[in-house]
Design an enzyme around this catalytic site. Structure first.
Site, PDB file in Angstrom:
ATOM      1  CB  THR A   1      -0.892   0.045   1.246  1.00 34.61           C
ATOM      2  OG1 THR A   1      -0.060   0.063   2.423  1.00 34.61           O
ATOM      3  CG2 THR A   1      -1.811  -1.161   1.301  1.00 34.61           C
TER       4      THR A   1
ATOM      5  CG  ASP B   1       2.690  19.715   0.963  1.00 37.24           C
ATOM      6  OD1 ASP B   1       3.455  19.749   1.940  1.00 37.24           O
ATOM      7  OD2 ASP B   1       2.474  18.679   0.306  1.00 37.24           O
TER       8      ASP B   1
ATOM      9  NE  ARG C   1      -4.257   5.015   5.097  1.00 40.09           N
ATOM     10  CZ  ARG C   1      -4.015   4.574   3.870  1.00 40.09           C
ATOM     11  NH1 ARG C   1      -4.784   4.999   2.874  1.00 40.09           N
ATOM     12  NH2 ARG C   1      -3.054   3.719   3.631  1.00 40.09           N
TER      13      ARG C   1
ATOM     14  CG  ASP D   1     -11.952   5.426  -1.859  1.00 42.63           C
ATOM     15  OD1 ASP D   1     -12.780   4.566  -2.236  1.00 42.63           O
ATOM     16  OD2 ASP D   1     -10.731   5.189  -1.734  1.00 42.63           O
TER      17      ASP D   1
ATOM     18  CD  GLU E   1     -11.373   2.741   5.383  1.00 48.06           C
ATOM     19  OE1 GLU E   1     -10.653   1.769   5.067  1.00 48.06           O
ATOM     20  OE2 GLU E   1     -11.291   3.835   4.815  1.00 48.06           O
TER      21      GLU E   1
ATOM     22  CG  HIS F   1      -9.548   2.447   1.588  1.00 45.27           C
ATOM     23  ND1 HIS F   1      -9.062   2.510   2.873  1.00 45.27           N
ATOM     24  CD2 HIS F   1      -8.548   2.925   0.796  1.00 45.27           C
ATOM     25  CE1 HIS F   1      -7.825   2.986   2.868  1.00 45.27           C
ATOM     26  NE2 HIS F   1      -7.499   3.247   1.614  1.00 45.27           N
TER      27      HIS F   1
ATOM     28  N   GLY G   1      -7.655   3.587  -5.347  1.00 44.45           N
ATOM     29  CA  GLY G   1      -6.409   3.152  -5.973  1.00 44.45           C
ATOM     30  C   GLY G   1      -6.456   1.764  -6.579  1.00 44.45           C
ATOM     31  CE1 TYR G   2      -7.564  -1.256  -2.944  1.00 43.06           C
ATOM     32  CE2 TYR G   2      -9.185  -2.967  -3.281  1.00 43.06           C
ATOM     33  CZ  TYR G   2      -8.261  -2.353  -2.478  1.00 43.06           C
ATOM     34  OH  TYR G   2      -8.011  -2.839  -1.224  1.00 43.06           O
TER      35      TYR G   2
END
Length: 375
Positions: free
Chosen positions: A66, A146, A208, A232, A237, A254, A257-258
């Site tokens: 991950t 950032d 997250r 997402d 979770e 979640h 990114g799949y």
């Protein structure tokens, strides 16, 4: 050598069998007793790699397939001499595809051109930088937030939270989850932030769940501070808050990114890291995956740029379907993740545009699609 691996990591079976004894287990069922004589733990974010799990084991290396690593207790690993590796950047393009799809779906739903909106990107790492590039390609004004990068690079080009409160139409989160220090991201956006918004904003979170406070989110959505909510990732979770689920406009388990390639990248990074650590001689390993490209043809005549983008993205990935599946089956969060049909990335899609123009061609190519030809 003994390895314990999460059994939902794709393409892994058969790779290490010539070198080690390997047990494949569900990530949420990996217990300390199973790791007593184990050298390597191959994991996903579902497994908390902390003192409770790792104390009195022989673990030398944790490899997580991950990009996130907040499930690893880094201080404990340092104290015990346990090395850890993540698959940072493995699914960047998939997450960018998800966020782009969300922006296009929202624009089509509300009938506005993205070029008339301002996107704030909070966290400008690999993913955030690419999301900002997509937004610029679509003609959006982009705000970058950032603080760690700003301290290093200077304030030019970076926005403040006050800038975001004043200007942002859409806010997309791309930060790691951290609990301490000056750059803490746990519950990053609080009641004061949402109260300070000058206009209702769309919020997209693919980072997250803990970056946002569930109760604050529900309050902000109910008070109209958040106009559209795309989630997402979730606190606690897979035991997600059902009230928040119902309030979210798009809710997915979640899986941002799949993609097929993203998952292959993650496994490859894990395999190569373990090989290097133990000098196994596996070099530049990558799984053999074979899949035909998808072809999407669109006649652009009398269609806006947004209409063309919507048609292409809906053909490639239905974010609505993923949302409907979770809303209908909230108790099957992990099943929906584990059994997810990995989607294609943009570079695996051949786009044929009929009656197109140079501007649209440039956007399609910039989004990473294979622009085959213009007829």
């Amino acid at each position: 050598m003994k390895i314990v691996a999460d059994d939902k990591i794709p393409f892994l079976k058969g790779v290490f069998e010539p070198f080690a004894n390997i047990d494949y287990l569900p990530g949420d069922q990996i217990k300390p007793a199973m790791l007593k004589n184990t050298d390597v733990l191959i994991t996903r974010s579902i497994t908390s790699c902390n003192a409770e799990l790792l104390e009195d084991t022989l673990i030398k290396l944790i490899a997580t397939a991950t990009i996130g690593d907040d499930h690893i207790d880094k201080q404990f690993c340092k104290e015990k001499g346990i090395k850890w590796e993540s698959a940072k950047g493995c699914n960047t393009n998939a997450v960018v595809q998800y966020v782009t799809t969300a922006i296009v779906e929202l624009a089509a739903k509300e009938q506005y051109e993205p070029s008339n909106k301002t996107l704030a990107v909070i966290g400008v790492g690999n993913i955030g930088l690419k999301v900002s590039g997509v937004a610029a390609l679509l003609g959006m004004e982009v705000l970058l937030y950032d603080p760690p990068r700003e301290r290093i690079e200077g304030s030019a080009g970076f926005a403040t939270l006050k800038d975001i409160q004043k200007k942002a139409d859409i806010i997309s989160l791309h930060v790691p989850l951290t609990y301490g220090g000056r750059d803490r991201t746990f519950h990053l956006l609080d009641e004061e932030f949402f109260n300070g918004l000058k206009k209702p904003a769309t919020l997209i979170n693919t980072s997250r769940g803990g970056v946002l406070d569930t109760e604050i989110l529900k309050w902000a959505k109910s008070e109209g501070k958040i106009s559209n909510l795309f989630l997402d990732v979730w606190e606690n979770e897979p035991n997600i808050d059902i009230e928040l689920l119902e309030m979210a406009d798009i809710a997915t388990p979640h899986i941002a990114g799949y993609s097929l390639v993203g998952k292959a990248n993650g496994t490859a990074m894990v395999v190569n890291a373990i090989s290097d650590f133990f000098s196994l001689g596996i070099k530049n390993w990558f799984p053999e995956i074979s899949i035909d490209n998808l072809t999407v043809s669109v006649d652009c005549q009398n269609k806006s740029t947004l209409a063309v983008l919507f048609e292409i993205h809906r053909s490639v990935y239905s974010i609505q379907k993923d949302s409907e599946n979770l809303k209908l089956n909230p108790g099957k969060f992990e099943n929906l993740r584990n059994d997810y049909n990995f989607r294609l990335e943009n570079f695996q899609v051949d786009v044929e545009l009929i009656n197109s123009n140079n501007k649209l061609n440039k956007i399609i190519s910039g989004l990473g699609f294979k622009h085959k030809k213009q007829l």
